[in-house]
Design a protein around this motif. Structure first.
Motif, PDB file in Angstrom:
ATOM      1  N   ASN A 345       1.025  -1.230   0.004  1.00  0.00           N
ATOM      2  CA  ASN A 345      -0.055  -0.091  -0.094  1.00  0.00           C
ATOM      3  C   ASN A 345       0.992   1.343   0.067  1.00  0.00           C
ATOM      4  O   ASN A 345       0.600   2.305  -0.713  1.00  0.00           O
ATOM      5  N   ILE A 346       1.935   1.295   0.760  1.00  0.00           N
ATOM      6  CA  ILE A 346       2.600   2.461   0.793  1.00  0.00           C
ATOM      7  C   ILE A 346       3.519   2.593  -0.343  1.00  0.00           C
ATOM      8  O   ILE A 346       3.935   3.744  -0.852  1.00  0.00           O
ATOM      9  N   ARG A 347       3.741   1.455  -1.223  1.00  0.00           N
ATOM     10  CA  ARG A 347       4.415   1.508  -2.546  1.00  0.00           C
ATOM     11  C   ARG A 347       3.415   1.990  -3.676  1.00  0.00           C
ATOM     12  O   ARG A 347       3.957   2.754  -4.471  1.00  0.00           O
ATOM     13  N   TYR A 348       2.447   1.660  -3.306  1.00  0.00           N
ATOM     14  CA  TYR A 348       1.265   2.253  -4.245  1.00  0.00           C
ATOM     15  C   TYR A 348       1.401   3.779  -4.346  1.00  0.00           C
ATOM     16  O   TYR A 348       1.201   4.387  -5.171  1.00  0.00           O
ATOM     17  N   PHE A 349       1.444   4.067  -2.813  1.00  0.00           N
ATOM     18  CA  PHE A 349       1.283   5.613  -2.381  1.00  0.00           C
ATOM     19  C   PHE A 349       2.619   6.408  -3.272  1.00  0.00           C
ATOM     20  O   PHE A 349       2.570   7.352  -3.914  1.00  0.00           O
ATOM     21  N   PHE A 350       3.773   5.676  -3.059  1.00  0.00           N
ATOM     22  CA  PHE A 350       4.791   6.320  -3.570  1.00  0.00           C
ATOM     23  C   PHE A 350       4.891   6.416  -5.001  1.00  0.00           C
ATOM     24  O   PHE A 350       5.451   7.464  -5.568  1.00  0.00           O
ATOM     25  N   THR A 351       4.115   5.322  -5.549  1.00  0.00           N
ATOM     26  CA  THR A 351       3.973   5.324  -7.092  1.00  0.00           C
ATOM     27  C   THR A 351       3.327   6.418  -7.676  1.00  0.00           C
ATOM     28  O   THR A 351       3.598   7.136  -8.692  1.00  0.00           O
ATOM     29  N   THR A 352       2.368   6.858  -6.946  1.00  0.00           N
ATOM     30  CA  THR A 352       1.406   7.896  -7.252  1.00  0.00           C
ATOM     31  C   THR A 352       2.137   9.299  -7.048  1.00  0.00           C
ATOM     32  O   THR A 352       1.861  10.167  -8.073  1.00  0.00           O
ATOM     33  N   LEU A 353       2.893   9.355  -6.067  1.00  0.00           N
ATOM     34  CA  LEU A 353       3.775  10.565  -5.834  1.00  0.00           C
ATOM     35  C   LEU A 353       4.784  10.770  -7.165  1.00  0.00           C
ATOM     36  O   LEU A 353       4.821  11.710  -7.659  1.00  0.00           O
ATOM     37  N   ILE A 354       5.283   9.624  -7.616  1.00  0.00           N
ATOM     38  CA  ILE A 354       6.181   9.827  -8.631  1.00  0.00           C
ATOM     39  C   ILE A 354       5.552  10.397  -9.724  1.00  0.00           C
ATOM     40  O   ILE A 354       5.975  11.312 -10.672  1.00  0.00           O
ATOM     41  N   ALA A 355       4.178   9.715  -9.998  1.00  0.00           N
ATOM     42  CA  ALA A 355       3.310  10.085 -11.279  1.00  0.00           C
ATOM     43  C   ALA A 355       3.023  11.584 -11.312  1.00  0.00           C
ATOM     44  O   ALA A 355       3.032  12.414 -12.162  1.00  0.00           O
ATOM     45  N   CYS A 356       2.674  12.044 -10.104  1.00  0.00           N
ATOM     46  CA  CYS A 356       2.305  13.446  -9.596  1.00  0.00           C
ATOM     47  C   CYS A 356       3.481  14.347  -9.975  1.00  0.00           C
ATOM     48  O   CYS A 356       3.289  15.544 -10.841  1.00  0.00           O
ATOM     49  N   GLY A 357       4.453  14.042  -9.410  1.00  0.00           N
ATOM     50  CA  GLY A 357       5.839  15.013  -9.713  1.00  0.00           C
ATOM     51  C   GLY A 357       6.409  14.907 -10.994  1.00  0.00           C
ATOM     52  O   GLY A 357       6.460  15.985 -11.852  1.00  0.00           O
ATOM     53  N   VAL A 358       6.432  13.781 -11.665  1.00  0.00           N
ATOM     54  CA  VAL A 358       7.045  13.582 -12.910  1.00  0.00           C
ATOM     55  C   VAL A 358       6.095  14.116 -14.136  1.00  0.00           C
ATOM     56  O   VAL A 358       6.699  14.962 -15.059  1.00  0.00           O
ATOM     57  N   TYR A 359       4.799  14.051 -14.112  1.00  0.00           N
ATOM     58  CA  TYR A 359       3.850  14.783 -14.997  1.00  0.00           C
ATOM     59  C   TYR A 359       3.924  16.117 -14.889  1.00  0.00           C
ATOM     60  O   TYR A 359       3.699  17.005 -15.999  1.00  0.00           O
ATOM     61  N   THR A 360       3.711  16.776 -13.793  1.00  0.00           N
ATOM     62  CA  THR A 360       3.782  18.082 -13.630  1.00  0.00           C
ATOM     63  C   THR A 360       5.260  18.754 -13.844  1.00  0.00           C
ATOM     64  O   THR A 360       4.927  19.791 -14.612  1.00  0.00           O
ATOM     65  N   GLN A 361       6.233  18.288 -13.783  1.00  0.00           N
ATOM     66  CA  GLN A 361       7.610  18.970 -14.107  1.00  0.00           C
ATOM     67  C   GLN A 361       7.442  19.106 -15.583  1.00  0.00           C
ATOM     68  O   GLN A 361       8.055  20.164 -16.092  1.00  0.00           O
ATOM     69  N   GLN A 362       7.197  18.079 -16.301  1.00  0.00           N
ATOM     70  CA  GLN A 362       7.529  17.842 -17.509  1.00  0.00           C
ATOM     71  C   GLN A 362       6.522  19.064 -18.228  1.00  0.00           C
ATOM     72  O   GLN A 362       6.898  19.678 -19.395  1.00  0.00           O
ATOM     73  N   THR A 363       5.213  18.974 -17.830  1.00  0.00           N
ATOM     74  CA  THR A 363       4.390  20.262 -18.543  1.00  0.00           C
ATOM     75  C   THR A 363       4.825  21.352 -18.466  1.00  0.00           C
ATOM     76  O   THR A 363       4.947  22.295 -19.241  1.00  0.00           O
ATOM     77  N   ILE A 364       5.352  21.876 -17.030  1.00  0.00           N
ATOM     78  CA  ILE A 364       6.110  23.196 -16.861  1.00  0.00           C
ATOM     79  C   ILE A 364       7.424  23.461 -17.532  1.00  0.00           C
ATOM     80  O   ILE A 364       7.676  24.641 -17.993  1.00  0.00           O
ATOM     81  N   VAL A 365       8.023  22.589 -17.750  1.00  0.00           N
ATOM     82  CA  VAL A 365       9.381  22.428 -18.563  1.00  0.00           C
ATOM     83  C   VAL A 365       9.097  23.022 -19.936  1.00  0.00           C
ATOM     84  O   VAL A 365       9.642  23.795 -20.597  1.00  0.00           O
ATOM     85  N   TYR A 366       8.106  22.466 -20.436  1.00  0.00           N
ATOM     86  CA  TYR A 366       7.490  22.750 -21.868  1.00  0.00           C
ATOM     87  C   TYR A 366       7.271  24.043 -21.859  1.00  0.00           C
ATOM     88  O   TYR A 366       7.634  25.034 -22.812  1.00  0.00           O
ATOM     89  N   SER A 367       6.630  24.637 -20.930  1.00  0.00           N
ATOM     90  CA  SER A 367       5.900  26.001 -20.894  1.00  0.00           C
ATOM     91  C   SER A 367       7.167  27.050 -20.746  1.00  0.00           C
ATOM     92  O   SER A 367       7.272  27.991 -21.234  1.00  0.00           O
TER      93      SER A 367
END
Length: 493
Positions: A345-367
């Motif tokens: 369960n905690i690894r599932y949470f960490f996986t979700t954190l990775i998704a949040c950070g990775v998708y967000t940074q790439q969007t703003i880097v393009y901008s």
């Protein structure tokens, strides 16, 4: 008075726009709403694996990543072709070619066949992302871009979530002649062809030809973006000089490096998020369903960060925060045992954190990249270059998550952690570099206007920014370096 000589767009006598129209907030809100409506609205776990193709994990991953080589070779030529043929022509062609090639994946039986089809898939798709990103730039001001990029990538992310739901339904089909992954490829390709027809109808060459705008709104849009360095979409006289500038500007390479660093975990997550979830004890069917929440949560976080970036006109800070979120997620995955069921369960949470950070940074880097590059052709080439080299990082990311490394994927997590740390450092350095350069420019403006500052005023960066901005308030903003929270050049950092 803005007259017909200012633009090729013709307006009737009773619709002729005045200077006051360009500062009309109601007009601005109206055209932005139209842009949002017309521009933005408009299968491993299922059994497709190296085992089915009778290949090793490395051979399978190389075949899966072959499309990225197609990207690397054809991204820039395809991107430039979009400027020659027009976005309204080239983007639908790309979509149809991609869809047909994607459906062909259902027929492959060896890793070699898969690699060839995937390479052709990359060739077909090359130029799509830079074309869409550059097309959005034709209509929106810099202060509005991050949110729109967020919406664009959110649609891709949501598509990933719906793909999981679709796959969840398809893998439960019993008695079908075709295997589940074959059905997924065939079914998912059809909507893209339909959407390509919609794009062909509604996309235009640019704001000057937008059928969904009134003549007055077309002229308003062009004049609204002119102070930011926009050029008429038919003007190709700048192509050679802007192309040269794109390859000689050292800051372009900084943005390219930032994009490449972010693309490693971004591409890996795009392809292997269900695989990561599948290591947490879920059945193949449930894995498809449990892959949806991380996509959805990451989309919400990305939209919130994109909105804040536009609202406060900052770029580096949200990138760094997103990096920290991804770093925590990667560190958590490295620090917890993948074989301990009590930690799933905690690894599932960490996986979700990775998704949040990775998708967000790439969007703003393009901008961040597009907001700081003036000139359509320079921006177009810079975006294509960033995506081209970024796809090399994508190959690295995909190869780091081979099935032989399951369930922990330690090497992949360590590399992802390292790239996020490196991107954080790069964004931190770039923020202060741009602030320093912008302050020098502001002081030069004050000096040229014979304005002397006291010792205390020289220490007040905000005061210097505001005073310099008032002096060049009505000048076109063609600067390649823009400024954080600056009233006149506030579209960066």
């Amino acid at each position: 008075m803005a007259t017909k000589e200012k633009s090729e767009v013709e307006v009737s006598d009773h619709e002729e726009a005045s200077y006051d129209d360009y500062e009309d907030t109601s007009m601005e809100k109206r055209v932005i709403r139209k842009f949002d409506v017309y521009l933005l609205r408009n299968a491993i776990v299922a059994g497709f694996s190296g085992k089915y193709l009778q290949s090793s994990a490395l051979e399978f991953n190389l075949a899966v990543s072959a499309h990225l080589f197609g990207f690397v070779l054809f991204e820039i030529p395809s991107s430039l072709l979009s400027k020659v043929l027009g976005f309204h022509v080239w983007i639908p062609i790309i979509m149809v070619c991609w869809s047909i090639t994607s459906m062909c994946q259902a027929s492959v039986t060896t890793s070699l066949q898969l690699g060839i089809v995937r390479f052709l898939l990359g060739v077909a798709e090359a130029g799509f992302s830079p074309a869409v990103i550059d097309y959005i730039c034709l209509f929106y001001a810099r202060k509005e871009l991050t949110m729109r990029y967020g919406i664009f990538i959110a649609l891709c992310t949501i598509a990933g979530a719906f793909t999981g739901l679709l796959a969840y339904g398809i893998v439960q089909i019993k008695g079908a002649t075709l295997k589940s992954f074959q059905l997924i490829f065939l079914i998912e390709g059809i909507p893209t062809i339909i959407l390509a027809l919609v794009v062909a109808v509604f996309f235009t060459k640019g704001p000057g030809n937008a059928r969904f705008l009134t003549p007055k709104e077309r002229l308003y849009t062009i004049e609204r973006l002119r102070p930011e360095g926009g050029v008429d979409e038919e003007d190709r006289s700048f192509m050679k000089s802007q192309a040269k500038s794109a390859f000689l500007d050292p800051r372009v390479y900084v943005y390219v490096l930032a994009t490449t660093l972010g693309s490693i975990p971004f591409n890996a997550l795009n392809y292997f998020l269900p695989t990561l979830v599948g290591q947490l004890g879920f059945s193949p069917v449930d894995t498809q369903l449990m892959s949806v929440p991380p996509y959805v949560i990451a989309t919400v976080v990305m939209i919130i960060f994109s909105w804040l970036a536009d609202k406060y006109q900052v770029r580096a800070l949200p990138i760094m925060i997103a990096d920290i979120i991804a770093i925590i997620g990667c560190a958590g995955m490295i620090g917890t045992s993948a074989n301990d069921q009590n930690l799933h369960n905690i690894r599932y949470f960490f996986t979700t954190l990775i998704a949040c950070g990775v998708y967000t940074q790439q969007t703003i880097v393009y901008s961040w990249l597009t907001c700081n590059i003036i000139g359509q052709y320079k921006r177009n080439i810079a975006i294509a270059t960033a995506l081209t080299i970024g796809n090399v990082g994508g190959v690295i990311g995909i190869l780091l998550f081979q099935q032989t490394m399951a369930p922990a994927f330690s090497n992949g997590m360590i590399v992802a952690l390292s790239t996020m740390v490196a991107q954080f450092v790069l964004a931190f350095w770039m923020k202060f570099h741009l602030e320093y350069v912008n302050k020098k420019r502001d002081l030069a403006i004050l000096s040229n206007n014979k304005i002397q500052l006291t010792e205390s005023e020289l220490k007040d960066t905000k005061f210097i920014k505001e005073k310099a901005a008032r002096l060049v308030e009505h000048e076109p903003k063609f600067d390649d370096i823009l400024c954080d929270s600056h009233p006149n050049w506030r579209y960066i950092v």
